[in-house]
Scaffold this motif. Sequence first.
Motif, mmCIF file in Angstrom:
data_model
loop_
_atom_site.group_PDB
_atom_site.id
_atom_site.type_symbol
_atom_site.label_atom_id
_atom_site.label_comp_id
_atom_site.label_asym_id
_atom_site.label_seq_id
_atom_site.Cartn_x
_atom_site.Cartn_y
_atom_site.Cartn_z
ATOM 1 N N PHE A 1 0.829 -1.198 0.000
ATOM 2 C CA PHE A 1 0.000 0.000 0.000
ATOM 3 C C PHE A 1 0.870 1.258 0.000
ATOM 4 O O PHE A 1 1.906 1.317 0.665
ATOM 5 N N ILE A 2 0.417 2.268 -0.740
ATOM 6 C CA ILE A 2 1.137 3.529 -0.806
ATOM 7 C C ILE A 2 0.995 4.321 0.490
ATOM 8 O O ILE A 2 1.954 4.879 1.011
ATOM 9 N N GLU A 3 -0.218 4.380 1.003
ATOM 10 C CA GLU A 3 -0.456 5.144 2.227
ATOM 11 C C GLU A 3 0.207 4.451 3.419
ATOM 12 O O GLU A 3 -0.022 3.266 3.659
ATOM 13 N N LYS A 4 1.003 5.202 4.135
ATOM 14 C CA LYS A 4 1.671 4.653 5.320
ATOM 15 C C LYS A 4 0.775 4.793 6.543
ATOM 16 O O LYS A 4 -0.088 5.671 6.607
ATOM 17 N N VAL A 5 0.996 3.934 7.507
ATOM 18 C CA VAL A 5 0.301 4.006 8.798
ATOM 19 C C VAL A 5 1.275 4.597 9.816
ATOM 20 O O VAL A 5 2.458 4.250 9.814
ATOM 21 N N LYS A 6 0.784 5.472 10.666
ATOM 22 C CA LYS A 6 1.645 6.102 11.660
ATOM 23 C C LYS A 6 1.381 5.541 13.057
ATOM 24 O O LYS A 6 0.234 5.341 13.453
ATOM 25 N N ILE A 7 2.472 5.286 13.783
ATOM 26 C CA ILE A 7 2.406 4.987 15.206
ATOM 27 C C ILE A 7 3.294 6.007 15.910
ATOM 28 O O ILE A 7 4.112 6.671 15.273
ATOM 29 N N SER A 8 3.143 6.142 17.214
ATOM 30 C CA SER A 8 3.931 7.144 17.919
ATOM 31 C C SER A 8 5.382 6.681 18.076
ATOM 32 O O SER A 8 5.697 5.495 17.943
ATOM 33 N N HIS A 9 6.262 7.635 18.366
ATOM 34 C CA HIS A 9 7.671 7.293 18.579
ATOM 35 C C HIS A 9 7.822 6.333 19.756
ATOM 36 O O HIS A 9 8.659 5.421 19.716
ATOM 37 N N SER A 10 7.033 6.517 20.797
ATOM 38 C CA SER A 10 7.128 5.623 21.957
ATOM 39 C C SER A 10 6.639 4.225 21.614
ATOM 40 O O SER A 10 7.179 3.223 22.099
ATOM 41 N N GLN A 11 5.623 4.125 20.759
ATOM 42 C CA GLN A 11 5.150 2.808 20.328
ATOM 43 C C GLN A 11 6.220 2.100 19.507
ATOM 44 O O GLN A 11 6.458 0.905 19.679
ATOM 45 N N LEU A 12 6.860 2.839 18.621
ATOM 46 C CA LEU A 12 7.922 2.253 17.808
ATOM 47 C C LEU A 12 9.087 1.798 18.669
ATOM 48 O O LEU A 12 9.636 0.701 18.476
ATOM 49 N N LEU A 13 9.457 2.621 19.646
ATOM 50 C CA LEU A 13 10.574 2.271 20.522
ATOM 51 C C LEU A 13 10.257 1.011 21.332
ATOM 52 O O LEU A 13 11.135 0.166 21.552
#
Length: 372
Positions: free
Chosen positions: A237-249
């Motif tokens: 998919f072209i559209e990216k999904v965003k998560i927070s920096h703390s979730q990624l960490l």
Amino acid sequence: MDLVIWLDVAVLLSLWQCVESTGAAKEWTYAGATGQSEWPVFFPECGGSSQSPINVDTSKIHYDASLPELRPLGYEQYGHEPFTLSNNGHTVEIPLPSWMGVAGLPWHFSAVQLHLHWGNGVGVATGSEHSIDDQRASAELHVVHYNSELYSNISEAKTQGNGLAVLAVLIEAGEETNQAYTNILNYLGRIRYAGQKVLIPAFNVGTLLPSDLSRYFRYSGSLTTPPCHESVLWTIFIEKVKISHSQLLKLETMLYISRPGSANPKPLQDNYRSTQPLNNRTVLSSFTPVSGNIYTAGEISAMVVGGLCGCVGLAVIVRFIVKTIRSMSSWDVLSSVRPHPQQRTKDTARDMALRTTSDPGTNEEANLQSKP
């Protein structure tokens, strides 16, 4: 003599079967002695010509107007049965019920499982497997399906050229917490070590996907982990999904490859495969890219704002130039019609002379002075 030959053949066959079974059960990792560079040694198909992931070069893709918007089937109809979240030493995984599926593919594909790939907590955009124009995202979600229209189960389908279909979602870090991904990330603390599992409340799997399921890339490739079967129809998919920096960490730092009780547990990080050569494959797109570049919503917004500011600035400059030209033109016109000072003096003398000759009182006085 024939008996000896047959015994030799039997021994050789036994040895070959042992080698094959050992290779099939061989443990693998993303780095080290059994890392990616060694995968083709133990899993020959990992050295094939149609491997995944790939870098999508948007200047070389082919638009296919027949590619429809994808539609998840049953993703939200999860009932009341909990999901099982596990750490398998390579990723976190959730098995999915087979009555979930996806429409818009050449055959009917039933869901199998979903899992994630990520980086190491140092680079922000280093953890996705696929890249677009050599740009990786922070992480990547895969939702795996098998061709249930042609095959009876995943084991049968995974070795066939049209057996699997995987939805790939690129994930990037943002400011806001993604509530859909909390359904997974909030439970990572309970599966920190390989082999651990935990039951989690069921949720709508569709909320993990981007909102726009009509714009995507499509190509034929492989599993991105051993045994690397070249049986996957990929949708990125072209559209990216965003998560927070703390979730990624949390995703990047909380899990271990090691099993419970390990004295020096190794972190589960950088569990993504390097991009593979495209070779002679074609990458299709369900949309027409603008100038061969794919922009995020933020980049598009920035370009729109920049364009508006540029237009306003240009309008101000043009207005100033027009106003200046008009001012100069008005001054030139006034200068050309304004009487010359000397001309105005002559006109005044002439007017006075006319008024003098036309004044009766003045004439009588002149006549009296002329008499003796």
